[in-house]
Design a protein around this motif. Structure first.
Motif, PDB file in Angstrom:
ATOM      1  N   LYS A 158      -7.505   5.891   9.391  1.00 48.82           N
ATOM      2  CA  LYS A 158      -8.290   6.452   8.288  1.00 48.82           C
ATOM      3  C   LYS A 158      -7.484   6.408   6.986  1.00 48.82           C
ATOM      4  O   LYS A 158      -8.006   6.057   5.929  1.00 48.82           O
ATOM      5  CB  LYS A 158      -8.666   7.900   8.647  1.00 48.82           C
ATOM      6  CG  LYS A 158      -9.445   8.638   7.586  1.00 48.82           C
ATOM      7  CD  LYS A 158     -10.907   8.285   7.612  1.00 48.82           C
ATOM      8  CE  LYS A 158     -11.654   9.040   6.513  1.00 48.82           C
ATOM      9  NZ  LYS A 158     -12.978   8.483   6.281  1.00 48.82           N
ATOM     10  N   HIS A 187       0.820  -1.217   0.000  1.00 46.01           N
ATOM     11  CA  HIS A 187       0.000   0.000   0.000  1.00 46.01           C
ATOM     12  C   HIS A 187       0.847   1.259   0.000  1.00 46.01           C
ATOM     13  O   HIS A 187       0.369   2.332  -0.282  1.00 46.01           O
ATOM     14  CB  HIS A 187      -0.906   0.033   1.228  1.00 46.01           C
ATOM     15  CG  HIS A 187      -2.001  -0.958   1.137  1.00 46.01           C
ATOM     16  ND1 HIS A 187      -2.812  -1.249   2.190  1.00 46.01           N
ATOM     17  CD2 HIS A 187      -2.432  -1.724   0.100  1.00 46.01           C
ATOM     18  CE1 HIS A 187      -3.688  -2.177   1.807  1.00 46.01           C
ATOM     19  NE2 HIS A 187      -3.471  -2.474   0.548  1.00 46.01           N
ATOM     20  N   ALA A 198      -4.221  10.137  -0.552  1.00 50.98           N
ATOM     21  CA  ALA A 198      -5.047   9.752   0.597  1.00 50.98           C
ATOM     22  C   ALA A 198      -4.968  10.824   1.680  1.00 50.98           C
ATOM     23  O   ALA A 198      -5.974  11.165   2.317  1.00 50.98           O
ATOM     24  CB  ALA A 198      -4.587   8.414   1.147  1.00 50.98           C
ATOM     25  N   SER A 211      -7.467   2.938   5.642  1.00 49.30           N
ATOM     26  CA  SER A 211      -8.711   2.525   5.006  1.00 49.30           C
ATOM     27  C   SER A 211      -8.888   3.235   3.670  1.00 49.30           C
ATOM     28  O   SER A 211      -9.438   2.672   2.721  1.00 49.30           O
ATOM     29  CB  SER A 211      -9.894   2.772   5.938  1.00 49.30           C
ATOM     30  OG  SER A 211     -10.185   4.137   5.988  1.00 49.30           O
ATOM     31  N   LEU A 212      -8.391   4.458   3.601  1.00 48.19           N
ATOM     32  CA  LEU A 212      -8.457   5.169   2.317  1.00 48.19           C
ATOM     33  C   LEU A 212      -7.592   4.469   1.276  1.00 48.19           C
ATOM     34  O   LEU A 212      -7.995   4.315   0.115  1.00 48.19           O
ATOM     35  CB  LEU A 212      -7.981   6.617   2.489  1.00 48.19           C
ATOM     36  CG  LEU A 212      -8.997   7.606   3.074  1.00 48.19           C
ATOM     37  CD1 LEU A 212      -8.321   8.920   3.418  1.00 48.19           C
ATOM     38  CD2 LEU A 212     -10.132   7.840   2.088  1.00 48.19           C
ATOM     39  N   GLU A 237      -7.212  13.649   1.301  1.00 48.35           N
ATOM     40  CA  GLU A 237      -8.620  13.398   1.591  1.00 48.35           C
ATOM     41  C   GLU A 237      -8.928  13.381   3.090  1.00 48.35           C
ATOM     42  O   GLU A 237     -10.094  13.355   3.491  1.00 48.35           O
ATOM     43  CB  GLU A 237      -9.050  12.066   0.979  1.00 48.35           C
ATOM     44  CG  GLU A 237      -9.310  12.169  -0.517  1.00 48.35           C
ATOM     45  CD  GLU A 237      -9.625  10.814  -1.123  1.00 48.35           C
ATOM     46  OE1 GLU A 237     -10.387  10.052  -0.505  1.00 48.35           O
ATOM     47  OE2 GLU A 237      -9.098  10.523  -2.217  1.00 48.35           O
ATOM     48  N   ARG A 259      -3.887  -3.685  -5.280  1.00 43.96           N
ATOM     49  CA  ARG A 259      -4.629  -4.924  -5.065  1.00 43.96           C
ATOM     50  C   ARG A 259      -5.014  -5.556  -6.381  1.00 43.96           C
ATOM     51  O   ARG A 259      -5.267  -4.849  -7.326  1.00 43.96           O
ATOM     52  CB  ARG A 259      -5.901  -4.617  -4.264  1.00 43.96           C
ATOM     53  CG  ARG A 259      -5.561  -4.428  -2.831  1.00 43.96           C
ATOM     54  CD  ARG A 259      -6.562  -5.064  -1.926  1.00 43.96           C
ATOM     55  NE  ARG A 259      -5.970  -5.076  -0.564  1.00 43.96           N
ATOM     56  CZ  ARG A 259      -6.645  -5.457   0.486  1.00 43.96           C
ATOM     57  NH1 ARG A 259      -7.888  -5.851   0.388  1.00 43.96           N
ATOM     58  NH2 ARG A 259      -6.056  -5.454   1.656  1.00 43.96           N
ATOM     59  N   VAL A 312      -6.827   1.355   1.270  1.00 48.24           N
ATOM     60  CA  VAL A 312      -7.454   0.095   0.899  1.00 48.24           C
ATOM     61  C   VAL A 312      -8.586   0.321  -0.093  1.00 48.24           C
ATOM     62  O   VAL A 312      -8.675  -0.329  -1.124  1.00 48.24           O
ATOM     63  CB  VAL A 312      -7.973  -0.637   2.150  1.00 48.24           C
ATOM     64  CG1 VAL A 312      -8.825  -1.841   1.760  1.00 48.24           C
ATOM     65  CG2 VAL A 312      -6.801  -1.089   3.013  1.00 48.24           C
ATOM     66  N   THR A 313      -9.462   1.300   0.215  1.00 52.15           N
ATOM     67  CA  THR A 313     -10.601   1.521  -0.675  1.00 52.15           C
ATOM     68  C   THR A 313     -10.151   2.031  -2.039  1.00 52.15           C
ATOM     69  O   THR A 313     -10.827   1.845  -3.041  1.00 52.15           O
ATOM     70  CB  THR A 313     -11.598   2.538  -0.089  1.00 52.15           C
ATOM     71  OG1 THR A 313     -10.888   3.666   0.364  1.00 52.15           O
ATOM     72  CG2 THR A 313     -12.390   1.921   1.056  1.00 52.15           C
ATOM     73  N   LYS A 314      -9.026   2.710  -2.046  1.00 50.77           N
ATOM     74  CA  LYS A 314      -8.516   3.139  -3.348  1.00 50.77           C
ATOM     75  C   LYS A 314      -8.018   1.956  -4.150  1.00 50.77           C
ATOM     76  O   LYS A 314      -7.725   2.083  -5.340  1.00 50.77           O
ATOM     77  CB  LYS A 314      -7.353   4.129  -3.148  1.00 50.77           C
ATOM     78  CG  LYS A 314      -7.799   5.540  -2.934  1.00 50.77           C
ATOM     79  CD  LYS A 314      -6.602   6.366  -2.464  1.00 50.77           C
ATOM     80  CE  LYS A 314      -6.977   7.810  -2.292  1.00 50.77           C
ATOM     81  NZ  LYS A 314      -7.187   8.482  -3.568  1.00 50.77           N
ATOM     82  N   GLY A 315      -7.878   0.847  -3.423  1.00 51.71           N
ATOM     83  CA  GLY A 315      -7.483  -0.378  -4.107  1.00 51.71           C
ATOM     84  C   GLY A 315      -6.060  -0.343  -4.602  1.00 51.71           C
ATOM     85  O   GLY A 315      -5.722  -0.924  -5.639  1.00 51.71           O
TER      86      GLY A 315
END
Lengths: 183, 177
Positions: A171, A116, A125, A174-175, A128, A183, A177-180
């Motif tokens: 946070k 990551h 990230a 998680s940002l 944001e 992955r 991760v959600t941005k992928g």
């Protein structure tokens, strides 16, 4: 980059004291980029970061008589930049929520998967993150202040600083991760 | 493990700092530096002067007010309006009689002078009482004394007029014989 903060520019600083425009320009060239990034990480806005930089340099040159050699010029200037940046945030009504006594115990440290950690991903990230999280994260992670110093700068308690930092990290993760990322 | 982020940032800090400020920024700073230096000095001077002027004005107004306050004379009328009226009546009567005395005594300057000095003594007492009125704790007592003084002045001047009349009468009779 670290070498910039070693005061090998004492002569230049002294020339600035005498009001030498050339020395001021040299100092500006030396520190502008680093200080711009410090401001940018906190205010999260290109134009505001430039305003901060302009004010900070003007402030530093006008108050150079106040600068004693207790610290390096770079650290002194950085302090001015950070204070000015935080003033901009305050104008935006950044909320530093006090969370004393809450969740200070065993917060699980966030694990960052190696994959990551990509510079660009972290930067976007961070942009944001809410102001309150971003400022603590950037002071601790990038500017190397400890929680005691951050508490002093932001006028919050050390515990609040710690908690804000942990939450900010979670946070951020998680940002990412959600941005992928990766992955 | 938990320090991965910290370590990564430390190792890659340089890569985080790629953005640079615009080229125009230095000229803006330079322009401000040029502007600030001379302006700041004169403005500081001007500011100090205006502060000094303000201070002077404030002090002046304050002391002016204090001065006026101490200068505001206490009158008998302030203590008792009735007394004030009395004072006005007495003084105007005395003034009137003094005028006629002056006319009648024209033939006898020595006697007139005697009368005037007697009246002067009483009037001095009156002025002294008037001064005491400003500071005395018992103002009504001083006021009463002032009234009494005026009364005596009035009686005295009436008597003087009477004497002058008598003298003049006597002289007339003497002349007619």
């Amino acid at each position: 980059m670290e070498t910039v903060y070693i005061d090998k520019h004492a002569d230049l600083v002294n020339e600035c004291r005498n009001g030498s425009r050339k020395a001021q320009f040299e100092i500006y060239k030396l520190y502008a980029t680093a200080m711009y990034n410090v401001a940018l990480r906190i205010v999260n806005d290109d134009a505001e970061a430039e305003d901060v930089l302009q004010e900070a340099f003007l402030d530093a040159f006008n108050r150079i008589a106040d600068f004693r050699q207790e610290t390096t010029f770079g650290l002194w200037l950085k302090q001015i930049v950070i204070n000015r940046s935080i003033n901009y945030l305050r104008k935006r009504k950044m909320e530093m929520v006090s969370v004393d006594g809450v969740e200070i115990a065993e917060e699980l440290e966030t694990d960052f998967e190696e994959t990551h950690l990509k510079v660009e991903a972290i930067k976007s990230a961070m942009a944001e993150l809410p102001d309150g999280y971003r400022v603590v994260l950037s002071l601790y992670l990038f500017e190397g202040y400890d929680h005691e110093e951050i508490a002093h700068i932001l006028k919050i308690t050390e515990n609040t600083s710690r908690t804000q930092y942990m939450r900010a990290k979670r946070k951020l993760n998680s940002l990412l991760v959600t941005k992928g990322v990766a992955r | 493990m938990s320090n991965k982020l910290e370590g990564f940032v430390r190792d890659n800090k340089r890569e985080f700092e790629v953005k640079v400020p615009s080229d125009a920024l230095w000229s803006k700073i330079e322009a401000e530096l040029d502007k600030k230096k001379p302006v700041k000095k004169t403005f500081g001077m001007y500011q100090w002067m205006s502060i000094a002027a303000m201070l002077l004005l404030t002090v002046g107004v304050y002391f002016g007010y204090q001065y006026q306050k101490t200068n505001a004379e206490i009158l008998v009328a302030d203590i008792n309006p009735g007394m004030g009226k009395k004072e006005v009546r007495f003084t105007s009567l005395i003034e009137e009689k003094r005028d006629s005395l002056q006319i009648l005594a024209a033939t006898d300057p020595a006697l007139y002078k005697q009368f005037i000095t007697d009246m002067g003594k009483l009037d001095n007492d009156y002025q002294e009482l008037k001064r005491q009125l400003q500071t005395s704790p018992n103002k009504s007592l001083v006021g009463k004394a002032m009234m009494k003084n005026l009364e005596i002045q009035l009686q005295m001047i009436s008597q003087q007029l009477y004497i002058i009349n008598q003298v003049n009468q006597y002289k007339k009779e003497e002349n007619s014989i």
